[in-house]
Motif scaffolding. Structure first.
Motif, PDB file in Angstrom:
ATOM      1  N   ASP A 139      -3.037  10.840 -19.781  1.00 23.81           N
ATOM      2  CA  ASP A 139      -2.442   9.609 -19.305  1.00 23.81           C
ATOM      3  C   ASP A 139      -2.661   9.683 -18.105  1.00 23.81           C
ATOM      4  N   LEU A 140      -4.052   9.253 -17.546  1.00 21.99           N
ATOM      5  CA  LEU A 140      -4.303   9.268 -15.988  1.00 21.99           C
ATOM      6  C   LEU A 140      -3.633   8.182 -15.424  1.00 21.99           C
ATOM      7  N   ALA A 141      -3.145   7.015 -16.040  1.00 25.65           N
ATOM      8  CA  ALA A 141      -2.540   6.140 -15.219  1.00 25.65           C
ATOM      9  C   ALA A 141      -1.117   6.345 -14.940  1.00 25.65           C
ATOM     10  N   GLY A 142      -0.801   7.551 -15.740  1.00 26.31           N
ATOM     11  CA  GLY A 142       0.572   8.072 -15.478  1.00 26.31           C
ATOM     12  C   GLY A 142       1.000   8.685 -14.228  1.00 26.31           C
ATOM     13  N   LEU A 143      -0.184   8.932 -13.363  1.00 21.18           N
ATOM     14  CA  LEU A 143       0.165   9.633 -12.083  1.00 21.18           C
ATOM     15  C   LEU A 143       1.140   9.311 -11.088  1.00 21.18           C
ATOM     16  N   ARG A 144       1.778  10.177 -10.371  1.00 14.05           N
ATOM     17  CA  ARG A 144       2.915   9.971  -9.698  1.00 14.05           C
ATOM     18  C   ARG A 144       2.608  10.396  -7.840  1.00 14.05           C
ATOM     19  N   THR A 145       1.554  10.862  -7.474  1.00 11.15           N
ATOM     20  CA  THR A 145       1.347  11.090  -6.293  1.00 11.15           C
ATOM     21  C   THR A 145       1.277   9.740  -5.617  1.00 11.15           C
ATOM     22  N   ARG A 146       2.195   9.406  -4.363  1.00  8.53           N
ATOM     23  CA  ARG A 146       2.181   8.213  -3.823  1.00  8.53           C
ATOM     24  C   ARG A 146       1.629   8.252  -2.354  1.00  8.53           C
ATOM     25  N   ALA A 147       1.326   6.845  -2.131  1.00  2.76           N
ATOM     26  CA  ALA A 147       0.683   6.644  -0.648  1.00  2.76           C
ATOM     27  C   ALA A 147       1.561   5.432  -0.437  1.00  2.76           C
ATOM     28  N   GLU A 148       2.160   5.610   0.828  1.00  2.00           N
ATOM     29  CA  GLU A 148       3.126   4.489   1.421  1.00  2.00           C
ATOM     30  C   GLU A 148       2.242   3.869   2.837  1.00  2.00           C
ATOM     31  N   ILE A 174      -9.448  10.582  -4.610  1.00  2.00           N
ATOM     32  CA  ILE A 174      -8.152  10.565  -5.054  1.00  2.00           C
ATOM     33  C   ILE A 174      -7.644   9.241  -5.792  1.00  2.00           C
ATOM     34  N   VAL A 175      -6.989   9.156  -6.545  1.00  2.00           N
ATOM     35  CA  VAL A 175      -6.131   8.222  -6.994  1.00  2.00           C
ATOM     36  C   VAL A 175      -4.692   8.321  -6.845  1.00  2.00           C
ATOM     37  N   VAL A 176      -4.010   7.291  -6.316  1.00  2.00           N
ATOM     38  CA  VAL A 176      -2.648   7.581  -5.986  1.00  2.00           C
ATOM     39  C   VAL A 176      -2.004   6.234  -6.288  1.00  2.00           C
ATOM     40  N   ARG A 177      -0.511   6.452  -6.472  1.00  2.00           N
ATOM     41  CA  ARG A 177       0.199   5.218  -6.606  1.00  2.00           C
ATOM     42  C   ARG A 177       0.668   4.656  -5.225  1.00  2.00           C
ATOM     43  N   THR A 178       0.424   3.316  -5.104  1.00  5.49           N
ATOM     44  CA  THR A 178       0.546   2.835  -4.000  1.00  5.49           C
ATOM     45  C   THR A 178       1.781   1.506  -4.379  1.00  5.49           C
ATOM     46  N   ASP A 179       2.128   1.281  -5.466  1.00  2.00           N
ATOM     47  CA  ASP A 179       3.047   0.303  -5.968  1.00  2.00           C
ATOM     48  C   ASP A 179       3.724   0.433  -7.253  1.00  2.00           C
ATOM     49  N   PRO A 180       4.997   1.266  -7.309  1.00  3.35           N
ATOM     50  CA  PRO A 180       5.464   1.852  -8.382  1.00  3.35           C
ATOM     51  C   PRO A 180       6.493   0.759  -9.067  1.00  3.35           C
ATOM     52  N   LYS A 184       1.805   0.393 -14.714  1.00  2.00           N
ATOM     53  CA  LYS A 184       1.118   1.667 -14.174  1.00  2.00           C
ATOM     54  C   LYS A 184      -0.114   1.472 -13.794  1.00  2.00           C
ATOM     55  N   HIS A 185      -1.100   1.030 -14.511  1.00  2.03           N
ATOM     56  CA  HIS A 185      -2.544   1.088 -14.267  1.00  2.03           C
ATOM     57  C   HIS A 185      -2.751   0.132 -13.086  1.00  2.03           C
ATOM     58  N   LYS A 186      -1.758  -0.758 -12.536  1.00  3.37           N
ATOM     59  CA  LYS A 186      -1.945  -1.748 -11.762  1.00  3.37           C
ATOM     60  C   LYS A 186      -1.635  -1.449 -10.430  1.00  3.37           C
ATOM     61  N   GLY A 187      -0.737  -0.306 -10.309  1.00  3.22           N
ATOM     62  CA  GLY A 187      -0.130   0.151  -9.005  1.00  3.22           C
ATOM     63  C   GLY A 187      -0.888   1.335  -8.242  1.00  3.22           C
ATOM     64  N   LEU A 188      -2.386   1.303  -8.578  1.00  3.74           N
ATOM     65  CA  LEU A 188      -3.016   2.624  -8.092  1.00  3.74           C
ATOM     66  C   LEU A 188      -3.932   2.031  -7.046  1.00  3.74           C
ATOM     67  N   THR A 189      -4.435   3.091  -6.208  1.00  3.99           N
ATOM     68  CA  THR A 189      -5.183   2.932  -5.162  1.00  3.99           C
ATOM     69  C   THR A 189      -6.191   3.860  -5.042  1.00  3.99           C
ATOM     70  N   TYR A 190      -7.579   3.828  -4.709  1.00  4.26           N
ATOM     71  CA  TYR A 190      -8.503   4.810  -4.580  1.00  4.26           C
ATOM     72  C   TYR A 190      -8.804   5.190  -3.163  1.00  4.26           C
ATOM     73  N   PHE A 191      -8.681   6.517  -2.848  1.00  2.01           N
ATOM     74  CA  PHE A 191      -9.253   6.966  -1.497  1.00  2.01           C
ATOM     75  C   PHE A 191      -9.912   8.042  -1.535  1.00  2.01           C
ATOM     76  N   TRP A 192     -10.486   8.201  -0.300  1.00  2.00           N
ATOM     77  CA  TRP A 192     -11.359   9.637  -0.256  1.00  2.00           C
ATOM     78  C   TRP A 192     -10.059  10.329   0.806  1.00  2.00           C
ATOM     79  N   VAL A 193     -10.117  11.535   0.546  1.00  2.00           N
ATOM     80  CA  VAL A 193      -9.322  12.474   1.549  1.00  2.00           C
ATOM     81  C   VAL A 193      -9.994  13.687   2.417  1.00  2.00           C
ATOM     82  N   ASP A 194      -9.725  14.019   3.362  1.00  2.00           N
ATOM     83  CA  ASP A 194     -10.328  15.226   3.960  1.00  2.00           C
ATOM     84  C   ASP A 194      -9.461  16.371   3.568  1.00  2.00           C
TER      85      ASP A 194
END
Lengths: 406, 364
Positions: A139-148, A174-180, A184-194
């Protein structure tokens, strides 16, 4: 000889020249660190010989060839047992996605991207893919890591898990939740991370088979610049799906990434049942025959997919059966191979290769049935996408993420 | 190396399916189940009219000179419709043996009649539960056959039979005009297959091949029939996959289509997997006709198609629940055909052994 056959011959000549130094036998007994160092050298030689980034654009450091050349090389390379596993995720998904989504709106990051691509192709840098979480795997879209939002960038907190090769990675996607507060699948944003940034902690997980290639990754107030964002805010799920779709037709292995059936036949000649060679035992013969028929079918599916691509057609959905069918039958065949050896099969080599050691093949088979789409998820996908059966009952549908019953 | 179907082959697949869908009548097929000695005559007229009888017979003998790929596609359409009489396989087996045999006059006499559908043929290799016994109990001496072949598919109405026999301890293939043989019908669970015991009491027959040549030819004929039958099994399994899917999206229970339950979805996905593996093996086997790996490819196709059709008929009925076991719905037409086809042309036990022998070069 067709162009493709000429290409195959060239690939084979390169691989045969490399095999004595980098192949399966040369690697036997290596520690992971030794193997990684060997792998980096091999990767650099591949790049210099023009066998890295085969189907990637030239302007970004690739070879500008087609998908067929890519899977032709991969299928040949697979036979030699080269130390490529460290780079397979990196070059399979994160880096192609970086090429596609990481350039910036006005290609302002293209020089930086090209530098990353070439270093990744040469094995100097490794990228990991940070998708799964303790609460979200299938359930990929269920992820909880968040970016504010944090000034002109973002602040990230949370935990990822099952991240292959994170301990050796320089970067990750990385895919993280930016809007809870939205579905669920609409509040996610994709980044790269060091992966070397402050606040990133990697802890290897020892798996049942003894190896540590997967990790937990913790993020504690990790700073992300907005330039690290690779999707629109809230548009991360689409890029995540694109990541999973990127290599729909990769080189496959009808042996389920375990030992070839020839090895089982050889074993059945070597051991006895009731004083007769096991190969004469009807139960053993039946399993050989069933496995052969199954694997031959998968090989023919692959061969036809290849021909369809050569003819400019889209291969059929039956390609999605490969992992589902081959890995679980490898698991059972490995059990039978251990049974055939009796008490002699109790000895276990913790460094044995899954391609030629039945114990290692058996003990690591469950990973293959779970990673990259579990058997159950694959069966659901076939049912829904190929056969048009309805979706499962989904209590989380249309509900804001923070209102889903925990 | 497998193949992609060319335009002509695709046309054969589409047209044979279309014709059979239009002309096959479930009530008619259900009516045949309990009648011994009758086959689906409208099907046979269609087969003749469409030229299917001539498909894989050489052009010089009045055939169309096509091969296993094309005949396989027609068989697949027959399987989907549980259409048919066993002649398409049997006549093809006889024709192939005659074309490859030692007697050109015999070939010239029978091939045009088989191609036109004027006569039908059956193949009698098996004895007891052995698909191809090392030494047949039926004997051939001085141009005459003696002994019994039991439950020969199509045997009740075939004009000629290709008979696996022995002659002074050496194998032979002989062609018998069945007008001179005794026949008794076998009352079977799939009576449209026209099973008959063939009794030879000094029945005149002509030699097609003997010794090692006969041995190799008999195995080749059996493998070819197995590949055609595998296509028929594939067609049946695929029809059941679609039936299961269609039922699962329309039938509701507990407030939703039963196809939304994973127990049903996954069962149907598993059938899909078996069907696609069987399809890939069938295409590969048919396109390997006459090649070095043909026997192995035939075994792969036969094993996976048998598994696919048996499993599909088991599970499709299960997915339907009560309605699935009724006479009227007719899923038992597929259940019956799945079993009769699993036994004809060598059962799984035979093909598993043959596959391993091919793989290892051992004789078990």
């Amino acid at each position: 000889m067709s162009d493709l056959e000429a290409y195959r011959a060239g690939a084979r000549a390169f691989l045969e020249a490399m095999a004595p130094t980098y192949g399966r036998d040369a690697r036997a007994g290596n520690s992971v660190e030794q193997d990684l160092a060997l792998g980096r050298k091999y990767q650099a030689l591949k790049y210099e010989a023009g066998f890295a980034g085969i189907n990637w654009p030239r302007e970004i450091g690739g070879q500008g060839l087609g998908h067929l050349e890519k899977i032709t090389f991969d299928a040949e390379e697979m036979r030699f047992g080269m130390p490529t596993a460290f780079f397979s995720i990196s070059l399979g998904m994160p880096v192609p996605i970086l090429i596609r989504y990481g350039m910036g709106e006005n290609r302002e990051h293209s020089a930086w991207v090209k530098e990353r691509v070439v270093k990744a192709l040469r094995g100097e840098e490794i990228w990991c893919q940070l998708f799964s979480e303790p609460a979200g795997g299938s359930d990929l879209a269920g992820l909880r890591t968040r970016a504010e939002p944090d000034g002109n960038g973002w602040r990230m907190n949370g935990q990822k898990i099952w991240t292959s090769w994170a301990q050796y990675s320089d970067y990750g996607v990385i895919v993280v939740r930016t809007d809870p507060s939205v579905e669920k699948h609409k509040g996610l944003t994709y980044f790269w991370v060091d992966m070397k940034a402050k606040g990133v902690e990697v802890r290897p997980i020892k798996l049942a088979g003894g190896d540590n290639h997967v990790n937990e990754v913790f993020f504690d107030d990790v700073r992300l610049e907005d330039s690290q964002r690779m999707s629109p805010v809230g548009g991360g799920f689409g890029v995540a799906l694109a990541t999973l779709m990127i290599e729909r037709y990769t080189a496959t292995d009808s042996a389920g990434f375990g030992p070839h059936l020839d090895r089982f036949v050889k074993l059945a000649h070597e051991v006895e049942i009731n004083g007769r060679p096991a190969i004469e035992d009807a139960r053993v013969r039946s399993q050989i025959a069933r496995n052969h028929a199954m694997r031959a079918g998968l090989d023919s599916i692959t061969s036809r997919a290849f021909q369809m691509m050569m003819a400019g057609m889209e291969p059929g959905p039956e390609g999605s059966l490969q992992k589902l069918v081959s890995v679980r039958s490898r698991q059972k065949l490995s059990e039978l191979a251990l049974d055939l050896q009796g008490s002699a099969g109790l000895a276990f080599d913790p460094h044995g290769s899954v391609k030629d050691n039945w114990g290692a093949s058996w003990l690591n088979a469950p990973t293959g049935r779970i990673a990259g789409g579990s058997d159950e998820v694959l069966l659901n996908t076939i049912a829904e996408r190929v056969l048009g059966l309805p979706q499962d009952h989904r209590p989380d549908k249309g509900v804001p993420f923070n209102k889903i019953p925990a | 190396m497998s193949i992609l179907y060319d335009e002509g082959q695709q046309a054969i697949a589409t047209e044979s399916r279309r014709v059979l869908e239009a002309r096959t009548d479930k009530a008619r097929l259900l009516g045949l189940i309990e009648q011994v000695g009758r086959h689906d005559e409208p099907f046979w007229q269609t087969a003749v009219e469409q030229g299917w009888t001539a498909l894989a017979i050489p052009e010089q003998h009045g055939g169309l000179g096509l091969g296993l790929v094309e005949l396989g596609l027609v068989a697949q359409a027959c399987g989907a419709a549980t259409a048919g009489a066993p002649f398409l396989t049997g006549s093809y087996g006889v024709a192939h043996a005659l074309a490859a045999g030692i007697d050109p006059a015999l070939a010239a006499e029978w091939l045009p009649r088989l191609a036109s559908g004027d006569a039908t043929g059956c193949v009698a290799l098996a004895e007891g539960n052995a698909a191809l016994p090392n030494l047949a109990a039926v004997t051939f001496a001085d141009g005459r056959l003696s002994g019994t072949k039991r439950a020969v598919s199509g045997g009740l109405s075939a004009a000629v039979g290709l008979i696996w026999a022995s002659c002074d301890g050496s194998p032979v293939l002989a062609l018998a005009d069945l007008a001179g043989a005794g026949r008794s019908a076998v009352d079977s669970y799939d009576n449209a297959r026209l099973y008959a015991d063939l009794e030879f009491a000094g029945t005149p027959a002509r030699l097609v091949a003997k010794g090692d040549v006969a041995q190799a030819l008999a195995l080749d004929v059996l493998a070819r029939l197995a590949v055609v039958t595998a296509h028929e099994q594939l067609g049946g399994a695929e029809a059941l996959l679609h039936a299961a899917r269609d039922f699962a999206v329309t039938r509701k229970a507990f407030g939703q289509p039963i196809g939304a339950f994973q127990s049903i979805k996954h069962r149907i996905s598993e059938i899909y997997a078996l069907v696609e593996i069987a399809r890939a093996n069938c295409i590969h086997a048919a396109s390997s006709e006459g090649g070095e790996g043909f026997l192995l490819a035939a075994a792969d196709a036969r094993i996976s198609a048998t598994e696919a059709y048996d499993t599909a008929s088991r599970d499709c009925v299960q997915i339907h629940g009560g309605i699935g076991v009724t006479w009227e719905l007719g899923l038992h037409l597929h259940m019956r055909r799945a079993r009769s086809l699993a036994v004809e042309q060598g059962n799984l036990l035979f093909w598993e052994d043959l596959l391993v022998s091919q793989l290892t070069g051992d004789k078990a």
